[in-house]
Structures are given as structure tokens and as C-alpha cells.
Scaffold this motif. Structure first.
Motif, short mmCIF file in Angstrom:
data_model
loop_
_atom_site.label_atom_id
_atom_site.label_comp_id
_atom_site.label_asym_id
_atom_site.label_seq_id
_atom_site.Cartn_x
_atom_site.Cartn_y
_atom_site.Cartn_z
N UNK A 49 0.90 6.45 -6.93
CA UNK A 49 -0.36 7.11 -7.28
C UNK A 49 -0.23 8.61 -7.12
N UNK A 50 0.38 9.06 -5.99
CA UNK A 50 0.50 10.49 -5.78
C UNK A 50 1.38 11.12 -6.84
N UNK A 83 0.83 -1.20 0.00
CA UNK A 83 0.00 0.00 0.00
C UNK A 83 0.87 1.25 0.00
N UNK A 86 -3.54 12.66 -14.52
CA UNK A 86 -4.93 12.24 -14.69
C UNK A 86 -5.74 13.44 -15.17
N UNK A 87 -6.94 13.20 -15.76
CA UNK A 87 -7.72 14.36 -16.25
C UNK A 87 -8.07 15.32 -15.12
N UNK A 88 -7.75 16.60 -15.30
CA UNK A 88 -7.98 17.59 -14.27
C UNK A 88 -9.36 18.20 -14.44
N UNK A 89 -9.73 19.05 -13.46
CA UNK A 89 -11.07 19.61 -13.46
C UNK A 89 -11.26 20.69 -14.50
N UNK A 114 -9.44 20.77 -17.55
CA UNK A 114 -8.94 20.42 -18.88
C UNK A 114 -10.13 20.21 -19.81
N UNK A 115 -9.92 20.31 -21.13
CA UNK A 115 -11.04 20.08 -22.05
C UNK A 115 -11.44 18.61 -22.06
N UNK A 142 -0.79 11.61 -10.08
CA UNK A 142 -2.05 12.34 -9.98
C UNK A 142 -2.13 13.51 -10.96
N UNK A 143 -0.97 14.09 -11.24
CA UNK A 143 -1.00 15.28 -12.07
C UNK A 143 -1.34 14.98 -13.53
N UNK A 160 2.23 1.70 -3.51
CA UNK A 160 1.15 2.11 -4.42
C UNK A 160 0.76 3.56 -4.19
N UNK A 161 0.73 3.98 -2.91
CA UNK A 161 0.37 5.36 -2.62
C UNK A 161 1.38 6.33 -3.20
#
Lengths: 257, 114
Positions: free
Chosen positions: A21-22, A14, A28-31, A33-34, A25-26, A17-18
Motif C-alpha cells: 500500500x505504501x 498486514x 492514487x489521486x493526489x490533492x 491533481x485535476x 500511495x503515490x 499489505x502495508x
């Protein structure tokens, strides 16, 4: 592997993986982005091409109807598998010794009867829930909902009959031939709509029904048809599944596990 | 907070896996698997969501306004159906297991008999 070893391995994994993952994170699709091109395209042309107002239903039952066929088949075959697994337990409990199965549908005497409040509430809710389930199924192309959601609501409405303590009626409903025929027939007609597309327009699940005007109940071509078929298949399938599980509690004698 | 969906989804995932690791009962393990599958919904929803946009339902809204991603929501619907079927099959197998071994403890079921 002892439980302690398992816990240490889990904590180690874990942690790694954390960290990974952290770090990602950047990307991944952001809030802000188109949107992805597929989503943008469906939002723009979905209403004009298919005359429906709900894009999620259009994606599920028209643009990607072949994936919904796969999902429908998953449901059908897994329910068949569950019923097969549970029937074997009922017929051979404890290695083949025939127990005195109570076929008349009476409940084991160590299960308490449902209280009057739950019984009354359940009976009050059965009618409105069936109506609500039909509404959700048939309006799947206009408002959020659709075949899968409405099918589950309809199955819950019939489960409430059991909650109200009336197992006899529940057994009659689920053992009737209509449920079996509806479950298999809905899947068959789903395939039929797909192959009708092949027969007329040379592509599977291509729309061959008239499209109608946007916003009315009879619009969207094959989307409401597929919604109703899916609702029927899911509702009857879930009733069969619930009955297969509930039969375990009711057919055995008390004290026999 | 921009990453709240991703962080919450990951936390639910870790809680689900921890439940599976420390489980003493197969039915509890199956429910922890359900929790774990729910975390993927949260992450998918966050991946399809954009701020200040309407849902992709054009009932009273002109079809040109910016909306969230409908494809992600359609993926989620498939995911939920798969979760329900997997849980049903696993519960049926758990009942078979109980009939065969008279116990539902995963730690006691590690013998492969030939």
C-alpha cells in the motif's frame, strides 16, 4: 486454526499489505491533481441540464439512477430476508415448542423501564424529527440530503416511540398496512418512473417530467419524485426491520433464550 | 499532509481486521466488519477531494467554480446502504446461530455436522 496461528497469519499479511500500500500511495489521486473527467463534466453541465443545484443528488437520481435502482432493490430484498429469518425464530423457538408469546405488547419483566428523562426527551423529539426527515427528503435536489438520508431520519423518529417506552403504539405503527403498501408501492413507482422514460424518450430513467427553474422546490424533473419515493421506501423498510428485531425481545418469556 | 486520508483509512482497515481476527463473539465480529467498511469511505473521500475547492452544491456559488468530485460521494452513499443491509442480514443470521448452537463464540463453531 488456533487463535495464535490466526494472529500470526494476520500480522504477516498486514505487513505485506502495508508495504504494498505504501508503495502505491503515490499513484492514487493526489490533492492537487485535476478531477476525473466525469466529475468535471457533471460539475459544469449539471445545473444547466437538470436545473438542480446539488450535483450528488443529480448523479444518484438522474445520471446514474439505474445504480440507485439496484441499491433500492438490495435494501428491499435484504429487509425481506431479515424479516423471514427472524420470523422463523419467533415461530419455532427451541425446536418448535410453543412458548406463551405475549401478544399484547407488554415488555419482559426483566428489562428495566426507560427513565423519565429519556422518555420525555424521546417524546419531545418525535415531532421535529419527522418534520426534519421530510425536509431532508424533499429538498434532496437543492441541499445535501436526499431519499436515503431522510428515510433513515424518519425511521429513527418512529424508533424513538419505542425508546419512550410505548411499544404498543410502535407495534400499531409498524403493523399497519400502510407501511407494507408504502414499501412495495414506492419500489414499484420507482420502476414505473424508469420505464416511463423507456416509453416516452427511448432510454430507461430518462427525464420525462418538466424541469422547472433552478432553485425552486419543484424543479429537476424526476429527481424530487425519486427522492420522495426512496425516502418512503427506506423509512418504512427500516421500521419493518427494527420491528422484526425488537419483536425478539418482547415475544419470549423471561428466562428463555 | 497530503496522504492523511489514505493513511487513516488504511489504519481503520487494519483495526477492523484485527478485531475480526481476535473476536470471541459474533456480534462483536459484525461490528468490526462495520468498522472495516467505514475505512473504504475514508479512502474514497480522500480520492475525490481536492484542496481549495467548494462542495458541488451551487446554491449561492456560480456553477463554474472548481468543485470536488460528486461521483465519489454518490459512490459512498451506495456503499453506506450496502453496509447497513449486510450488517442487518448478518445479525439476523447470528440470532439463528445462537438458537441452533447456544453459543456465539466463533472458536467453538468449527464443526460441520452432516
Amino acid at each position: 486454526m488456533t487463535p495464535k496461528t490466526r494472529l500470526i497469519v494476520f500480522l504477516f499479511a498486514a505487513l505485506i499489505l502495508s508495504l504494498l500500500y505504501l508503495r502505491t500511495l503515490r499513484s492514487l489521486p493526489q490533492l492537487d491533481s485535476p478531477l476525473d473527467p466525469y466529475g468535471t463534466l457533471i460539475n459544469q453541465v449539471g445545473t444547466y441540464e437538470r436545473h438542480v443545484t446539488e450535483m450528488v443528488g443529480a448523479v444518484n437520481f438522474d445520471y446514474r439512477a439505474i445504480d440507485t435502482l439496484g441499491e433500492e432493490l438490495i435494501l428491499f430484498f435484504s429487509i425481506g430476508g431479515c424479516v423471514m429469518l427472524l420470523k422463523e425464530i419467533q415461530e419455532h423457538p427451541n425446536g418448535g415448542k410453543q412458548s406463551g408469546n405475549k401478544k399484547d405488547g407488554s415488555v419482559r419483566h426483566d428489562i428495566p423501564n426507560p427513565s423519565d428523562a429519556s422518555r420525555g426527551f424521546a417524546l419531545l423529539l418525535v415531532g421535529p424529527l419527522v418534520l426534519f426527515g421530510f425536509y431532508i427528503v424533499t429538498h434532496g435536489h437543492l441541499t445535501p440530503g436526499g431519499g436515503f438520508q431522510g428515510g433513515v431520519v424518519i425511521a429513527t423518529a418512529f424508533l424513538l416511540v419505542y425508546v419512550a417506552g410505548d411499544f404498543k403504539t410502535f407495534k400499531e405503527i409498524t403493523s399497519s398496512s400502510f407501511v407494507e403498501i408504502a414499501e412495495a408501492g414506492a419500489l414499484l413507482f420507482f420502476l414505473g418512473v424508469g420505464f416511463a422514460g423507456l416509453a416516452f424518450s427511448k432510454a430507461i430513467f430518462e427525464n420525462v417530467l418538466p424541469l422547472g427553474t433552478t432553485g425552486k422546490l419543484f424543479s429537476g424533473g424526476m429527481i424530487p419524485v425519486l427522492n420522495v419515493l426512496t425516502g418512503l421506501a427506506v423509512g418504512t423498510g427500516l421500521i419493518t426491520l427494527i420491528y422484526a428485531f425488537l419483536e425478539q425481545t418482547l415475544a419470549k418469556e423471561a428466562g428463555e433464550k | 499532509m497530503n496522504y492523511i486520508g489514505y493513511i487513516v483509512g488504511f489504519y481503520i482497515f487494519l483495526v477492523g481486521v484485527y478485531g475480526i481476527v481476535r473476536s470471541k463473539n459474533f456480534v462483536h465480529l459484525i461490528l468490526c466488519l462495520t468498522v472495516l467498511q467505514s475505512s473504504t469511505y475514508v479512502i474514497l473521500l480522500q480520492a475525490g477531494f481536492r484542496t481549495h475547492r467548494v462542495p458541488p452544491i451551487w446554491v449561492n456559488v456560480p456553477p463554474g467554480t472548481p468543485a470536488v468530485d460528486p461521483v465519489m460521494q454518490a459512490l459512498m452513499l451506495t456503499d453506506i446502504v450496502v453496509e447497513a443491509t449486510v450488517a442487518a442480514l448478518l445479525l439476523a443470521i447470528a440470532m439463528q446461530l445462537h438458537k441452533a448452537a447456544c453459543t456465539l463464540d466463533p472458536d467453538e463453531l468449527d464443526a460441520l455436522e452432516g
